[in-house]
Motif scaffolding. Structure first.
Motif, mmCIF file in Angstrom:
data_model
loop_
_atom_site.group_PDB
_atom_site.id
_atom_site.type_symbol
_atom_site.label_atom_id
_atom_site.label_comp_id
_atom_site.label_asym_id
_atom_site.label_seq_id
_atom_site.Cartn_x
_atom_site.Cartn_y
_atom_site.Cartn_z
ATOM 1 N N UNK A 223 0.827 -1.210 0.000
ATOM 2 C CA UNK A 223 0.000 0.000 0.000
ATOM 3 C C UNK A 223 0.860 1.258 0.000
ATOM 4 N N UNK A 224 1.950 1.256 0.769
ATOM 5 C CA UNK A 224 2.852 2.412 0.789
ATOM 6 C C UNK A 224 3.493 2.615 -0.572
ATOM 7 N N UNK A 225 3.875 1.503 -1.222
ATOM 8 C CA UNK A 225 4.460 1.605 -2.559
ATOM 9 C C UNK A 225 3.436 2.151 -3.552
ATOM 10 N N UNK A 226 2.187 1.709 -3.453
ATOM 11 C CA UNK A 226 1.126 2.233 -4.321
ATOM 12 C C UNK A 226 0.956 3.734 -4.124
ATOM 13 N N UNK A 227 1.084 4.188 -2.887
ATOM 14 C CA UNK A 227 0.912 5.605 -2.589
ATOM 15 C C UNK A 227 1.991 6.455 -3.247
ATOM 16 N N UNK A 228 3.244 6.011 -3.165
ATOM 17 C CA UNK A 228 4.316 6.793 -3.782
ATOM 18 C C UNK A 228 4.212 6.725 -5.303
ATOM 19 N N UNK A 229 3.814 5.582 -5.837
ATOM 20 C CA UNK A 229 3.571 5.501 -7.274
ATOM 21 C C UNK A 229 2.471 6.473 -7.685
ATOM 22 N N UNK A 230 1.423 6.589 -6.885
ATOM 23 C CA UNK A 230 0.355 7.542 -7.185
ATOM 24 C C UNK A 230 0.895 8.965 -7.213
ATOM 25 N N UNK A 231 1.803 9.297 -6.284
ATOM 26 C CA UNK A 231 2.431 10.625 -6.291
ATOM 27 C C UNK A 231 3.220 10.855 -7.576
ATOM 28 N N UNK A 237 1.568 13.638 -14.668
ATOM 29 C CA UNK A 237 0.277 13.882 -15.308
ATOM 30 C C UNK A 237 -0.257 12.628 -16.012
ATOM 31 N N UNK A 238 0.074 11.489 -15.457
ATOM 32 C CA UNK A 238 -0.505 10.219 -15.902
ATOM 33 C C UNK A 238 -1.674 9.918 -14.963
ATOM 34 N N UNK A 239 -2.756 10.620 -15.190
ATOM 35 C CA UNK A 239 -3.827 10.667 -14.206
ATOM 36 C C UNK A 239 -4.578 9.347 -14.064
ATOM 37 N N UNK A 240 -4.726 8.610 -15.146
ATOM 38 C CA UNK A 240 -5.388 7.304 -15.040
ATOM 39 C C UNK A 240 -4.597 6.371 -14.124
ATOM 40 N N UNK A 241 -3.268 6.397 -14.260
ATOM 41 C CA UNK A 241 -2.432 5.540 -13.425
ATOM 42 C C UNK A 241 -2.448 6.014 -11.977
ATOM 43 N N UNK A 242 -2.432 7.319 -11.759
ATOM 44 C CA UNK A 242 -2.491 7.845 -10.395
ATOM 45 C C UNK A 242 -3.796 7.438 -9.723
ATOM 46 N N UNK A 243 -4.900 7.545 -10.458
ATOM 47 C CA UNK A 243 -6.194 7.137 -9.912
ATOM 48 C C UNK A 243 -6.193 5.656 -9.560
ATOM 49 N N UNK A 244 -5.624 4.845 -10.442
ATOM 50 C CA UNK A 244 -5.622 3.402 -10.206
ATOM 51 C C UNK A 244 -4.834 3.031 -8.965
ATOM 52 N N UNK A 245 -3.684 3.668 -8.765
ATOM 53 C CA UNK A 245 -2.872 3.364 -7.584
ATOM 54 C C UNK A 245 -3.579 3.812 -6.308
ATOM 55 N N UNK A 246 -4.175 4.991 -6.340
ATOM 56 C CA UNK A 246 -4.908 5.467 -5.161
ATOM 57 C C UNK A 246 -6.091 4.558 -4.853
ATOM 58 N N UNK A 247 -6.767 4.090 -5.882
ATOM 59 C CA UNK A 247 -7.932 3.229 -5.697
ATOM 60 C C UNK A 247 -7.546 1.902 -5.053
ATOM 61 N N UNK A 248 -6.365 1.375 -5.386
ATOM 62 C CA UNK A 248 -5.908 0.132 -4.754
ATOM 63 C C UNK A 248 -5.902 0.283 -3.231
#
Length: 468
Positions: A223-231, A237-248
């Protein structure tokens, strides 16, 4: 990079001291400028012990112990607070007049590469780790290394969206992926590009996300790794990927916002250790026997062991709506009370940020999800005892996200990245809080200089624009 190498050697020497089961008389110890890995690290337990050392390195005061967050916030500040302290380093940052000898900037570099060096030592010795722990050890080391590289690149390099060049040409920091264990082995490394550092950070964090378990832990997690990836994806500005990581993270349901905002920070002082809250995704663990909360030092009043030198200005207080519970984080002096606990953990990732990342991504992606963005904003607002946002259009919701970040996340190390992502300007202020000089988001003065000592030791390190 000289100090980084010195730290690496000290680390390996410490490994020998802690894990060598044999005893030697003092006269039998010979001086060395080299430490063979087969002497320092012999077992899986040894390598896992070094991994714990990587967490300690990441938590040092000049890195995630608080000064990375404080130095970048001081540089980005546009008058939300005033500093009347004796640390010239903070004054330089707040005035946007950093010198190449700034000890706090140098400390971010030193402690950053110290942490990276320890992670590299762990990763170079994965063959010693038993199969039951190998993926976890690799994942935790790569989480710390990837997060550190991302933050160093943002501090010492141009922003991803900077049009003065491109990520493929603009320089960030050197990419070092192997440990240096001997004085003759010191490399005169060059700076890598912003794109190269981001790519390595993403690769490291993707491995961490795969190898580690989802959910709560005082150590790195998926989860922590997903959070930094979302950042990172939000920054790119890869917003679809940021949304996906946050949603996980959100959909996993392992983390919940604490009921009252003040409970996230105003935890009662404890004699030893404050445990993570239900909202904390990753935090530097602080106790009275280890660690140092630099945010307490710079922001807290003297009544709570701080230096009492950073005063919150009315400009910032006016950002809060009537009834906003987050406004209760300030005293009449005024100081922020977020960091009143001397031995409180330094929270680096928490769930409220993840909701705001997803809200921003949903607003800014090619096919916006405005209803979803509003729902995410409302999660944060409702916890602050505010009603739902009245914003409904894309522009209004984007403005609402930006406002929520300024009142939900101040003094936690987000402002410089936000300012550059939003292409906003900032300014220095005088002693009365009046604007003195304006700096556009892509000004070279909003980038840390490469420390003089590093360039003296390694002439291959080119300096950033505007510094000598």
């Amino acid at each position: 990079m000289m100090k980084k190498i010195r730290y690496s050697i000290i680390t390996l020497s410490t490994i020998i001291m802690l894990y060598n089961t044999g005893c030697q008389k003092q006269l039998d110890i010979k001086p060395h400028d080299t430490v063979e890995s087969d002497q320092a690290l012999k077992t899986s337990k040894d390598v896992q012990g070094v991994l714990i050392g990587a967490y300690t390195a990441a938590g040092l005061r000049n890195l995630y112990g608080g000064r990375l967050q404080a130095t970048t916030d001081f540089l980005a500040d546009d008058g939300d607070f005033s500093y009347f302290g004796t640390f010239s380093e903070y004054t330089e940052l707040n005035d946007k007049k950093i010198t190449i000898n700034n000890a706090f900037v140098e400390g971010v570099w030193d402690d950053g590469y110290n942490a990276i060096g320890v992670c590299n030592t762990v990763l170079a010795n994965l063959n010693l780790v038993d199969e039951a722990n190998k993926k976890r050890v690799e994942g935790e080391a790569k989480f710390l290394r990837g997060m550190t590289y991302f933050d160093l690149a943002r501090a010492f390099g141009r922003a991803w969206n900077d049009t003065n060049g491109s990520p493929a040409t603009n320089l960030a920091v050197p990419l070092v992926l192997t440990p240096t264990t001997t004085i003759p082995g010191i490399q005169k490394v060059k700076r890598n590009t912003v794109a190269e550092i981001y790519a390595q950070a993403i690769a490291d964090l993707t491995t961490a996300e795969t190898n580690l378990e989802v959910g709560k832990s005082v150590y790195a997690s998926s989860s922590a790794a997903s959070a930094v990836l979302a950042r990172i994806y939000l920054t790119q500005e890869k917003f679809d990927l940021a949304e996906a990581e946050a949603t996980k993270i959100i959909d996993a349901g392992d983390f919940t916002l604490v009921k009252n905002f003040t409970e996230e920070f105003q935890k009662p002082a404890q004699a030893t250790h404050v445990f993570n809250s239900t909202e904390d995704i990753f935090a530097i663990q602080i106790s009275n026997q280890s660690g140092f909360n630099a945010l307490n030092e710079v922001y807290a009043s003297s009544d709570f062991s701080g230096r009492g030198e950073t005063y919150i200005n009315q400009q910032h207080l006016d950002r809060y709506e009537p009834g906003d519970d987050r406004a209760n984080e300030f005293t009449d002096d005024p100081f922020t009370t977020k960091f009143n606990n001397t031995f409180g953990n330094v929270i680096t990732i928490r769930l409220a940020e993840i909701y705001l990342i997803r809200a921003e991504a949903r607003v800014r992606k090619a096919t916006p999800n405005l209803i979803g963005a509003a729902a995410d904003i409302n999660m944060v607002r409702n916890r602050a005892k505010l009603g739902n946002t009245t914003a409904v259009t894309k522009d209004a919701l984007f403005a609402a996200v930006k406002k929520e970040r300024r009142v939900e996340l101040p003094f936690e190390g987000f402002r410089l990245g936000d300012l550059k992502r939003y292409t906003e300007s900032t300014h220095s202020i005088d002693g009365d809080g009046n604007p003195v000089q304006t700096f556009q988001w892509n000004s070279p003065k909003l980038i840390f200089p490469i420390p003089k000592r590093e360039r003296d030791a390694n002439p291959n390190l080119t300096q950033n624009e505007g510094y000598q």
